[in-house]
Scaffold this active site. Structure first.
Site, PDB file in Angstrom:
ATOM      1  NE  ARG A 152      19.099  70.068   3.288  1.00  0.00           N
ATOM      2  CZ  ARG A 152      18.642  70.317   4.563  1.00  0.00           C
ATOM      3  NH1 ARG A 152      18.270  70.217   5.353  1.00  0.00           N
ATOM      4  NH2 ARG A 152      19.579  69.352   5.486  1.00  0.00           N
ATOM      5  CE  LYS A 186      23.343  69.032   6.637  1.00  0.00           C
ATOM      6  NZ  LYS A 186      23.744  69.728   7.757  1.00  0.00           N
ATOM      7  CD  GLU A 205      21.251  78.390   9.484  1.00  0.00           C
ATOM      8  OE1 GLU A 205      20.955  77.161   9.469  1.00  0.00           O
ATOM      9  OE2 GLU A 205      22.463  77.453   8.062  1.00  0.00           O
TER      10      GLU A 205
END
Ligand code: PLP
Ligand code: COI
Length: 336
Positions: free
Chosen positions: A80, A183, A219
């Site tokens: 990720r 992220k 989210e």
């Protein structure tokens, strides 16, 4: 072992013995250096300070029942990190080297890993940022990757007691086709104002809607959304603007292993009225149940004062795997 009141740990920055650092220059990454220094020396013109090339990761190491220390799925975080790097035109870092660096820094700080039975863990925070001094808007030529570690307990006060959430109606944390799925440090900066306003009204957690239509649940600012339907299905949002959570991915697998039906699909906001249990899930928050959700004038109250039974089952299975109490049948744990 360090002299720390392990049972009282929250989620705060604590310096430990060392962090590990890598520098990228001339098209390649250096070897890692362990250092006890928590400061960095960069130019005031460094890319990260002006144009925001900064990405990070989060994972945990656990001291198991047998005393051994294991990290949960560091390879998934390594992949990720690279997906975030590609999106922000930053250099990738080899996943095998990433996993080795995580093991090295955890081993060097092994006495900071909370003892088995305290409910704590060692939080691992890698951060990568552009360090080249420049004023034209371009990708940095040089980068730093630092992996730091710190002992932590529960993210929200009260452990796994339900927290109340507020839906952000005035601000989005991500844009359609933006950076919500990686992220990027900037996503968190974008969530701070909603979070501040929610906290002022005693809501510790903010739920964001899809930025294009505001009709579906995206989210939370710190974690993915999951819900249990009245007939026991595991439902979680599918959206291009949410972070692919390693915890949620693992829970979907655990839920399926436990014989539950799992659904990853767009979740209309109105469906909040139909769920039996709702939670936030992520590395830091683990599974944090949500007591009620406020959406403008509307309130969805789930009526729980403790974690609900289905979430508890998932929580026990997941933490059982992480602390080496239950079989790790998907080979998620990496020993340090
Ligand atoms: N969504 C956001 C916005 C997060 O910050 C996090 C935390 O990392 C998550 C989801 C959960 O991801 P993970 O389970 O990989 O920690
Ligand atoms: C994590 O769960 O690792 C995170 O990065 C969430 C963070 C915003 C505390």
């Amino acid at each position: 072992m360090q002299q720390i009141d392990w049972g009282k740990l929250g989620f705060e920055f604590t310096p430990t013995r060392s962090n590990i650092r890598f520098h990228y220059a001339d098209g390649k990454w250096s070897e890692g250096v362990l250092t006890g220094d928590y400061n960095i020396n960069i130019s005031v013109a460094a890319n990260v300070l002006h144009y925001g090339q900064a990405i990070f990761e989060g994972m945990k190491a656990f001291r198991g029942k047998d005393g051994k220390v294991r990290v949960f799925r560091p390879d998934a975080n390594g992949r990720r990190l690279n997906s975030s790097a590609r999106q922000l035109v930053m250099p990738e870092f080899p996943v095998d080297k990433f996993v080795e660096a995580v093991r090295t820094v955890v081993r060097d700080n092994i006495d900071y890993v909370p003892p088995y039975g305290t409910g704590g863990s060692l939080y691992i925070r890698p951060v990568m940022f552009g360090t080249s001094p420049q004023i034209g808007v371009n990708a940095s030529m040089e980068y730093e990757l630092v992996i730091m570690v710190m002992p932590v307990g529960a993210y929200y006060k009260g452990g796994i007691k339900p927290v109340d959430a507020m839906i952000s109606v005035d601000y989005d944390r991500a844009a359609p086709h933006g950076t919500g799925h990686i992220k990027a440090a900037g996503n968190y900066a974008a969530s701070l104002l909603s979070s501040k306003k929610a906290k002022e009204q005693h809501f510790p957690i903010v739920l964001f809607l899809d930025p294009k239509t505001h009709k579906y649940i995206d989210e939370f600012g710190t974690s993915n959304f999951l819900a249990i339907t009245k007939d026991g299905k595991y439902v979680t949002s599918k959206s291009d603007s949410i972070l692919p959570s390693v915890t949620n991915d693992s829970l979907l697998t655990v839920a399926a292993d436990l014989g539950m039906t799992v659904e990853r699909r767009p979740v209309p906001v109105e469906e909040l009225a139909d769920f039996a249990e709702v939670a936030a899930c992520g590395t830091a928050v683990v599974i944090t149940p949500v007591g009620k959700i406020v959406w403008g004038e509307k309130v969805f109250d789930y009526g729980w004062t403790e974690i609900g039974p289905t979430l508890k089952k998932l929580y026990d299975e997941m933490t059982g795997i992480q602390y080496g109490e239950r079989p790790d049948k998907h080979n998620w744990l990496v020993e340090c």
